[in-house]
Design a protein around this motif. Structure first.
Motif, mmCIF file in Angstrom:
data_model
loop_
_atom_site.group_PDB
_atom_site.id
_atom_site.type_symbol
_atom_site.label_atom_id
_atom_site.label_comp_id
_atom_site.label_asym_id
_atom_site.label_seq_id
_atom_site.Cartn_x
_atom_site.Cartn_y
_atom_site.Cartn_z
ATOM 1 N N UNK A 92 0.833 -1.206 0.000
ATOM 2 C CA UNK A 92 0.000 0.000 0.000
ATOM 3 C C UNK A 92 0.869 1.258 0.000
ATOM 4 N N UNK A 93 1.888 1.261 0.831
ATOM 5 C CA UNK A 93 2.767 2.430 0.922
ATOM 6 C C UNK A 93 3.460 2.686 -0.408
ATOM 7 N N UNK A 94 3.936 1.627 -1.072
ATOM 8 C CA UNK A 94 4.646 1.810 -2.338
ATOM 9 C C UNK A 94 3.721 2.300 -3.443
ATOM 10 N N UNK A 95 2.432 1.950 -3.372
ATOM 11 C CA UNK A 95 1.486 2.360 -4.412
ATOM 12 C C UNK A 95 0.934 3.771 -4.197
ATOM 13 N N UNK A 96 1.056 4.294 -3.001
ATOM 14 C CA UNK A 96 0.547 5.634 -2.701
ATOM 15 C C UNK A 96 1.262 6.692 -3.532
ATOM 16 N N UNK A 97 2.540 6.490 -3.771
ATOM 17 C CA UNK A 97 3.329 7.467 -4.529
ATOM 18 C C UNK A 97 2.731 7.722 -5.907
ATOM 19 N N UNK A 98 2.412 6.654 -6.646
ATOM 20 C CA UNK A 98 1.812 6.800 -7.968
ATOM 21 C C UNK A 98 0.378 7.315 -7.873
ATOM 22 N N UNK A 99 -0.347 6.858 -6.858
ATOM 23 C CA UNK A 99 -1.739 7.282 -6.691
ATOM 24 C C UNK A 99 -1.829 8.783 -6.434
ATOM 25 N N UNK A 100 -0.833 9.347 -5.775
ATOM 26 C CA UNK A 100 -0.803 10.787 -5.500
ATOM 27 C C UNK A 100 -0.948 11.580 -6.797
ATOM 28 N N UNK A 101 -0.240 11.155 -7.835
ATOM 29 C CA UNK A 101 -0.304 11.833 -9.128
ATOM 30 C C UNK A 101 -1.532 11.395 -9.918
ATOM 31 N N UNK A 102 -1.776 10.099 -9.965
ATOM 32 C CA UNK A 102 -2.894 9.582 -10.761
ATOM 33 C C UNK A 102 -4.219 10.173 -10.291
ATOM 34 N N UNK A 103 -4.438 10.226 -8.987
ATOM 35 C CA UNK A 103 -5.688 10.767 -8.463
ATOM 36 C C UNK A 103 -5.842 12.251 -8.799
ATOM 37 N N UNK A 104 -4.718 12.970 -8.936
ATOM 38 C CA UNK A 104 -4.774 14.393 -9.267
ATOM 39 C C UNK A 104 -5.181 14.610 -10.722
ATOM 40 N N UNK A 105 -4.571 13.863 -11.636
ATOM 41 C CA UNK A 105 -4.869 14.096 -13.059
ATOM 42 C C UNK A 105 -6.232 13.519 -13.449
ATOM 43 N N UNK A 106 -6.790 12.629 -12.628
ATOM 44 C CA UNK A 106 -8.134 12.110 -12.892
ATOM 45 C C UNK A 106 -9.197 12.795 -12.036
ATOM 46 N N UNK A 107 -8.786 13.806 -11.265
ATOM 47 C CA UNK A 107 -9.707 14.578 -10.406
ATOM 48 C C UNK A 107 -10.498 13.684 -9.459
ATOM 49 N N UNK A 108 -9.825 12.668 -8.928
ATOM 50 C CA UNK A 108 -10.496 11.689 -8.074
ATOM 51 C C UNK A 108 -11.036 12.298 -6.784
ATOM 52 N N UNK A 109 -10.407 13.371 -6.298
ATOM 53 C CA UNK A 109 -10.809 13.962 -5.022
ATOM 54 C C UNK A 109 -11.488 15.321 -5.203
ATOM 55 N N UNK A 110 -11.934 15.623 -6.416
ATOM 56 C CA UNK A 110 -12.489 16.952 -6.676
ATOM 57 C C UNK A 110 -13.898 17.132 -6.116
ATOM 58 N N UNK A 111 -14.620 16.041 -5.897
ATOM 59 C CA UNK A 111 -15.960 16.146 -5.311
ATOM 60 C C UNK A 111 -16.241 14.907 -4.466
ATOM 61 N N UNK A 112 -17.115 15.077 -3.479
ATOM 62 C CA UNK A 112 -17.486 13.981 -2.571
ATOM 63 C C UNK A 112 -16.254 13.350 -1.924
ATOM 64 N N UNK A 113 -15.286 14.191 -1.566
ATOM 65 C CA UNK A 113 -14.059 13.687 -0.950
ATOM 66 C C UNK A 113 -14.312 12.989 0.370
ATOM 67 N N UNK A 114 -15.281 13.509 1.140
ATOM 68 C CA UNK A 114 -15.576 12.888 2.430
ATOM 69 C C UNK A 114 -16.146 11.489 2.257
ATOM 70 N N UNK A 115 -16.964 11.315 1.235
ATOM 71 C CA UNK A 115 -17.523 9.981 0.972
ATOM 72 C C UNK A 115 -16.429 9.016 0.520
ATOM 73 N N UNK A 116 -15.542 9.491 -0.343
ATOM 74 C CA UNK A 116 -14.440 8.646 -0.818
ATOM 75 C C UNK A 116 -13.514 8.270 0.331
#
Length: 443
Positions: A246-270
């Motif tokens: 999980x820790x090793x995958x967080x690094x890539x997710x930090x960028x991927x989630x940004x360019x896919x706007x994963x946290x742009x809405x309903x962040x509390x639900x996610x």
């Protein structure tokens, strides 16, 4: 004559002041002033909601300020001095909060005594939440921007993670006060461990090169996204393969989630999905999936000249994973700059709105300080005496000499599409290199 007149003026002024004081006394008799009160007879679990409803008129408080008013009696007793270094640190954060408030406001804070707090070692739930958040801000500085709201947002959010409580229901956090007391040391130890793990990883990605002031480009960070890292790691055994993955995958997710706007809405639900383990960072993002997301993100970029915080962050990560680690000449200061100089873009495209993608990923990198600021327009090829920057040109995916020449010709001819084509192509090259570097250690 003048002296007599002056004395009469002073006497008249004093009489006016006395008359005004008498009028005030007759208008407001403080000894018999009736103050309306609302007596709340409900349970303590809903008291924060009551405060919030009463606070809807006038200038509203933040929900964290409401918590501070509602939960003053929710006390947490810390261990004795030197029994727990982490609890000692927490207590010091509480003291610092009030000492800083006193210093900034230049007046005494009622009911605060540093000596009494040292002796009693008892803090309220709001004090604990804010102090916990400040600990994260200080120990995870690579990831968490230091703002006035960062400490309470992170601290109370983290308590929600620890209690498996939906962030939208933090107003009921005081119902968990006994559980927080019982698990206090465990909460602090997990916070310390995860902070250390994340800081170690992100400081190598986000550190600015030879910068002053803020040391990190954390423009892709957000509170909910950061809290999701804590939630995903919170209940995992730190020595387990699951935790390491999980820790090793967080690094890539930090960028991927940004360019896919994963946290742009309903962040509390996610975020709640990470808390209840229905979502985690246990699965590696595929290169194809990542490349496609970046291609779409690049296609959606619009013309401009000023770099956004997302571009600055992505370029910093790219640089730290490639050319800044090996190719920068010793002793030279580098800063984020335009590859096709801003001065040349302004000369070719002064219209509003802009036509050229001067603000794009493809036009940004760390370059020798000042070579193309608003008063200069040099390229690396024009200052590459004795091949000083040849390795940097190669490893940074800088434009080839032929591409740079084509770009300059297109600018002269106002051929915006050709310029943008070159910038989009370099954006893709940088993005795809970034993807492979981020996924290198993912499992």
């Amino acid at each position: 004559m003048d002296s007599l007149s002056s004395k009469e003026d002073v006497k008249a002024a004093m009489q006016s002041i006395d008359d005004l004081k008498q009028q005030i006394r007759s208008f407001v008799n403080l000894e018999h002033l009736n103050v309306p009160m609302i007596v709340y007879l409900g349970g303590s679990a809903h008291i924060a909601d009551v405060f919030a409803n009463l606070n809807k008129g006038g200038v509203p408080l933040t929900k964290y300020e409401v918590f501070g008013a509602a939960w003053v009696n929710a006390a947490i007793r810390l261990r004795g001095a030197e029994e727990s270094p982490l609890q000692d640190q927490l207590l010091q954060y509480v003291k610092n909060y009030y000492l800083d408030m006193r210093k900034q406001a230049e007046f005494d804070v009622d009911d605060f005594s540093e000596d009494e707090l040292t002796q009693n070692r008892t803090v309220t739930l709001p004090e604990f939440g804010t102090a916990l958040g400040q600990y994260v801000v200080d120990h995870l500085s690579a990831l968490v921007p230091e703002t006035t709201s960062a400490a309470p947002e992170i601290g109370f959010g983290l308590l929600g993670v620890a209690m498996n409580l939906d962030n939208r229901k933090l107003s009921s956090l005081n119902k968990y006060i006994q559980k927080i007391r019982d698990e206090l040391e465990d909460i602090l130890q997990k916070t310390e461990r995860i902070c250390n793990n994340l800081q170690s990883m992100f400081e190598t990605l986000l550190r600015r090169f030879k910068s002053t002031g803020n040391d990190y480009e954390n423009g892709l960070s957000s509170t909910f996204k950061t809290l999701s890292y804590f939630a995903a790691l919170w209940d995992l055994d730190p020595s387990s393969e699951e935790y390491t993955t999980a820790l090793s995958n967080i690094k890539a997710a930090y960028v991927y989630d940004a360019i896919t706007s994963a946290w742009s809405s309903h962040g509390d639900q996610r975020l709640m999905e990470y808390c209840n383990s229905s979502r985690d960072y246990g699965t590696r993002i595929s290169e194809e999936q990542f490349d496609q997301a970046f291609d779409q993100w690049i296609a959606d970029q619009t013309p401009g000249i000023n770099f956004g915080k997302d571009i600055k962050c992505l370029i910093t990560i790219h640089a730290n994973l490639s050319y800044l680690s090996a190719s920068v000449p010793n002793g030279e200061t580098f800063e984020l700059e335009h590859i096709i100089a801003r001065k040349r873009i302004d000369a070719a495209d002064s219209s509003r709105p802009r036509h050229i993608l001067g603000n794009s990923l493809g036009n940004c990198m760390y370059l020798p300080r000042g070579i193309n600021n608003p008063k200069k327009d040099k390229t690396l090829y024009e200052i590459n005496d004795h091949n000083r920057y040849s390795q940097l040109i190669k490893e940074s995916q800088y434009f080839s000499e032929d591409e740079m020449q084509k770009a300059m010709q297109a600018l002269t001819a106002s051929d915006y599409e050709s310029v943008n084509g070159l910038l989009r192509e370099r954006s893709r090259q940088v993005a795809h290199t970034l993807v492979r570097a981020l996924l290198k250690d993912s499992v």
